[in-house]
Write a protein that holds these residues in place. Structure first.
Motif, PDB file in Angstrom:
ATOM      1  N   ILE A  88      23.105  -7.708 -24.554  1.00 52.98           N
ATOM      2  CA  ILE A  88      23.235  -8.292 -23.224  1.00 52.98           C
ATOM      3  C   ILE A  88      21.836  -8.627 -22.730  1.00 52.98           C
ATOM      4  N   ASP A 122      29.577 -10.840 -21.634  1.00 59.23           N
ATOM      5  CA  ASP A 122      29.660  -9.982 -22.814  1.00 59.23           C
ATOM      6  C   ASP A 122      31.104  -9.624 -23.122  1.00 59.23           C
ATOM      7  N   LEU A 131      27.615 -10.307 -29.730  1.00 56.94           N
ATOM      8  CA  LEU A 131      26.959  -9.006 -29.576  1.00 56.94           C
ATOM      9  C   LEU A 131      26.800  -8.306 -30.922  1.00 56.94           C
TER      10      LEU A 131
END
Length: 157
Positions: A88, A122, A131
């Motif tokens: 993130i 995310d 991610l």
């Protein structure tokens, strides 16, 4: 316990600024609109008054929402320079394998997401797929038109 809201420092500042604006300028403006609308007479048939009261309710609801979000903030530490994997706060350049098109995203918490500006959550399918991925890796994500394949070109902050 309430779900934590993941924000970058910039995202936190934006929410704090919006809250301050609504509490000061927003409330003052709507109070003036209501006062003006009351001057038009019979409130039961006064569309300006009804509209102003609806706008006031929206402002107050947003203030409550922002205050709740700010109570549960988790600040995402943004590291400078390149990173080995997408986290993130990362800026990611990807190649859409099917369409041979390069795109750039910044992976942020859901409260900061703004797909039109390239800020993806995310928690979104593309964000989840990115991610933990590394440069050169191809990830697959569900999209409205089916599964897409994205090749990670660069990762930065």
């Amino acid at each position: 316990m309430a779900k934590s809201i993941k924000l970058t420092d910039d995202g936190l500042k934006k929410l704090q600024d919006e809250l301050e604006h609504l509490k000061t300028v927003g409330r003052t403006d709507i109070a003036e609109k209501i006062k003006t609308a009351r001057g038009y007479g019979d409130l039961s048939e006064n569309s300006e008054y009804d509209e102003a009261k609806n706008e006031q309710a929206k402002i107050e609801a947003r203030i409550i929402e922002l205050e709740a979000m700010l109570k549960n903030v988790e600040i995402i530490e943004e590291k400078k320079g390149a990173t080995k994997t997408v986290i993130i706060g990362s800026r990611v350049s990807v190649l859409d394998v099917e369409f041979d098109e390069t795109m750039e995203f910044k992976v942020v918490g859901s409260a900061e997401a703004d797909p039109d500006k390239g800020y993806i959550s995310d928690e979104s399918p593309v964000g989840k797929a990115l991610l933990g991925a590394k440069v050169g890796q191809i990830v697959k994500a569900d999209a409205p038109d089916g599964e897409i394949e994205l090749k990670i070109l660069t990762i930065s902050k």
